[in-house]
Structures are given as C-alpha cells and as structure tokens.
Design a protein around this motif. Structure first.
Motif, PDB file in Angstrom:
ATOM      1  N   LEU A   1      -9.414  -7.039  -8.992  1.00 16.67           N
ATOM      2  CA  LEU A   1      -9.198  -8.433  -9.410  1.00 16.67           C
ATOM      3  C   LEU A   1      -8.657  -9.291  -8.271  1.00 16.67           C
ATOM      4  N   ASN A   2      -9.243  -9.132  -7.078  1.00 16.12           N
ATOM      5  CA  ASN A   2      -8.727  -9.835  -5.909  1.00 16.12           C
ATOM      6  C   ASN A   2      -9.528 -11.091  -5.564  1.00 16.12           C
ATOM      7  N   TYR A   3     -10.455 -11.476  -6.435  1.00 16.71           N
ATOM      8  CA  TYR A   3     -11.129 -12.768  -6.351  1.00 16.71           C
ATOM      9  C   TYR A   3     -10.922 -13.451  -7.705  1.00 16.71           C
TER      10      TYR A   3
ATOM     11  N   GLU B   1     -18.057  -5.150  -1.635  1.00 12.90           N
ATOM     12  CA  GLU B   1     -16.688  -5.328  -1.158  1.00 12.90           C
ATOM     13  C   GLU B   1     -16.605  -5.146   0.356  1.00 12.90           C
ATOM     14  N   LEU B   2     -15.634  -5.826   0.944  1.00 10.37           N
ATOM     15  CA  LEU B   2     -15.271  -5.631   2.341  1.00 10.37           C
ATOM     16  C   LEU B   2     -14.265  -4.495   2.432  1.00 10.37           C
ATOM     17  N   ALA B   3     -14.601  -3.474   3.219  1.00 12.28           N
ATOM     18  CA  ALA B   3     -13.703  -2.341   3.424  1.00 12.28           C
ATOM     19  C   ALA B   3     -13.004  -2.464   4.773  1.00 12.28           C
TER      20      ALA B   3
ATOM     21  N   LEU C   1      -2.401  -7.279   2.208  1.00 19.27           N
ATOM     22  CA  LEU C   1      -2.771  -6.038   1.519  1.00 19.27           C
ATOM     23  C   LEU C   1      -2.295  -4.811   2.288  1.00 19.27           C
ATOM     24  N   ILE C   2      -2.503  -4.801   3.597  1.00 20.64           N
ATOM     25  CA  ILE C   2      -2.072  -3.648   4.397  1.00 20.64           C
ATOM     26  C   ILE C   2      -0.554  -3.484   4.295  1.00 20.64           C
TER      27      ILE C   2
ATOM     28  N   SER D   1     -10.442  -0.957   0.220  1.00 25.55           N
ATOM     29  CA  SER D   1     -11.522  -1.817  -0.254  1.00 25.55           C
ATOM     30  C   SER D   1     -10.894  -3.021  -0.948  1.00 25.55           C
ATOM     31  N   THR D   2     -11.276  -4.221  -0.527  1.00 27.48           N
ATOM     32  CA  THR D   2     -10.452  -5.394  -0.771  1.00 27.48           C
ATOM     33  C   THR D   2     -10.789  -6.206  -2.013  1.00 27.48           C
ATOM     34  N   GLY D   3     -11.752  -5.767  -2.818  1.00 27.22           N
ATOM     35  CA  GLY D   3     -12.069  -6.482  -4.045  1.00 27.22           C
ATOM     36  C   GLY D   3     -13.454  -7.109  -4.001  1.00 27.22           C
TER      37      GLY D   3
END
Length: 284
Positions: free
Chosen positions: A80-82, A128-130, A225-226, A242-244
């Motif tokens: 749920l990161n968007y 997703e962008l990893a 996030l990191i 993996s960023t959403g």
C-alpha cells in the motif's frame, strides 16, 4: 553497470550488459551473492570489466536470464505504498510502511513462467521497483540510506489474493508461492538510473495496459524505507526491498480480474528493462 545472471535455473553464470550487449564474466570468479556485495564486489567487477575490455565472451540473445541477484537472505516488500493503489483496494493509506516478506524460493528469472498455485483462483499482478542492498544495514539514518543501495531492478510482486486476504493471518501466504517473484532482466547500479523518484512503471496483461504509474507517487520514498526497515531488522548485502505497486491490479477492478493459464504479463520500468511471464497451471 548492469548485472545479469544467465543460464539454466540453478546453474546461472554472472554477466554484464555493456552498450546493450550481454557479456559473460565467469572469469571474474564470483556469482552475485551476499559475499560479492559485502566485499566491494561492484567496484572489483568494474575493474575486471575495464581490464578485459574487448576480450569478454558474448552471451547469446536466446540465453535464459535468471534473477540478477543470487538467492538473497530475504525479500522485504512494502504494501500500500501508492495512494491510488490503497484507494482501489479499499484500504486507508498507512501511517507507517506495511511490511511483509516473499520467500526466497519465489525468486525466478524475468521471463520465467508464473505457476498458478494449487487451488488458486485469485492470482494477481503488481509491477514494482526493487532496491538491492549493497552493504550491511542496521539502524541506518535516512540521510545516509542511499549509500547502502547496490542498485535497482524490475520486480513483479505476484500475489494470490485469497491466500493473502481471506485465509487469516499475515499477507505472506499469498506472496511467497513458487515463481511469485520474477526479478530482472538486470540489476542497474544507481548511476545508470538517474532520478529514481521519477520513473515510469507499467504492466500489461495479454496486451492490455493495466498499470501505468510513476515512482513520483510513492508514499514512502526509498531512503525512508531503507532507514525504517533497518530499525526492525538487519538488511544484508544482496537483500531485496520491493517498494510497492501503483493502481491497476486485478483486485482493484469491479468485478476483480485474475490471471489464468495462458495469460501473458509484460511489465517494465524506465531504465530497468522489461520482462514477460506466461501463466501456467500447477502440475505435479
């Protein structure tokens, strides 16, 4: 640099992409493992490639690509990161990142088949962008977080929605099935990408565009996030975050749309290439 791993599943060899051509770097003597990243492998590989310019063996175009990272210690995902994706699923955008894991046995190559699990009726897609971690990270400050990034890659966070949402417990049951983490085609080091906060990411099913978003709409950005994740666990070199995913997943349609055998999923991110997966039914 752009790193690839190629060859039969379980027997991948390391390679690089230079000027859109794939080259074998088996003579470097290391796979892209935790130890590789931990021991300044990217810098040493760059030196090896420069010293062997014009002498590296080519990799044939038809060779299978594996995940560009050998099995990491963990795949940490952010849900749920968007905001648009949270809205389409009926969820409230979270006050803090929602974290879950994909099993390392879910990791496959970018063009490998996705196997619909036994008894599954709600297998779904998520471009997703990893982020690939480059060095051990524990209690990292947000201002220093990007120093811990080895590179970025394309990831399809395949999800079984019944397992994830209707079987009680955590989301992990619907996220870690075999073949549910196609990654690649390559790992791109940060200098290859430019503005990671403004990358287009998209996904189509059978040629129909389903997702078309931008990382500019991430609720929680990559440095945060990191730093955040490192407060709860140590991230090891080679680990994947993996960023959403943006809006357009099958769960969000009314009625929902899910994948079936024979479907073809194609996806891509600016600067990180494209991948293609065909859906197959589970078979013993």
């Amino acid at each position: 640099m752009k790193l690839i791993r190629y060859g039969q599943s379980g027997q991948e060899k390391p390679g690089v992409i230079l000027n859109d051509q794939k080259y074998d770097v088996s003579a470097f003597g290391e796979d892209y493992t935790e130890a590789f990243f931990a021991n300044d492998g990217l810098a040493r590989l760059a030196e090896f490639v420069a010293a062997n310019e014009g002498k590296l063996p080519s990799v044939a175009d038809g060779e299978r690509l594996g995940s560009p990272v050998a099995r990491p210690s963990k795949i940490v995902c952010v849900g749920l990161n968007y905001a648009d994706h949270a809205k389409e699923t009926g969820a409230t955008p979270p006050a803090e990142p929602v974290l879950f894991f994909k099993s390392t046995t879910a990791l496959v190559g970018p063009d490998d088949a996705i196997i619909i699990p036994k008894n599954s009726t709600k297998t779904d897609w998520e471009v997703e962008l990893a982020v690939i971690i480059g060095k051990k990270a524990s209690y990292v400050e947000e201002a220093e977080a990007l120093d811990y990034v080895a590179g970025y890659a394309l990831h399809n966070d395949v999800s079984e929605r019944e397992f994830q949402l209707e079987r009680s417990g955590t989301w992990d049951k619907g996220k870690g099935c075999d073949t549910f983490a196609p990654v690649g085609p390559f790992l791109a080091t940060p200098d290859e990408i430019g503005d990671v906060d403004n990358l287009r990411l998209w996904l189509s099913v059978n040629g129909q565009m389903m997702q078309d978003g931008t990382t500019a709409n991430l609720i929680f950005k990559i440095p945060f996030l990191i730093s955040y994740i490192s407060q709860f666990m140590t991230l090891l070199p080679g680990d994947i975050i993996s960023t959403g995913t943006p809006a357009g997943v099958g769960l969000g349609f009314k009625p929902p749309v899910y994948l079936k055998p024979g479907d073809v999923v194609e996806l891509g991110i600016d600067g990180l290439g494209t991948s293609r997966q065909e859906l197959q039914a589970y078979a013993k």
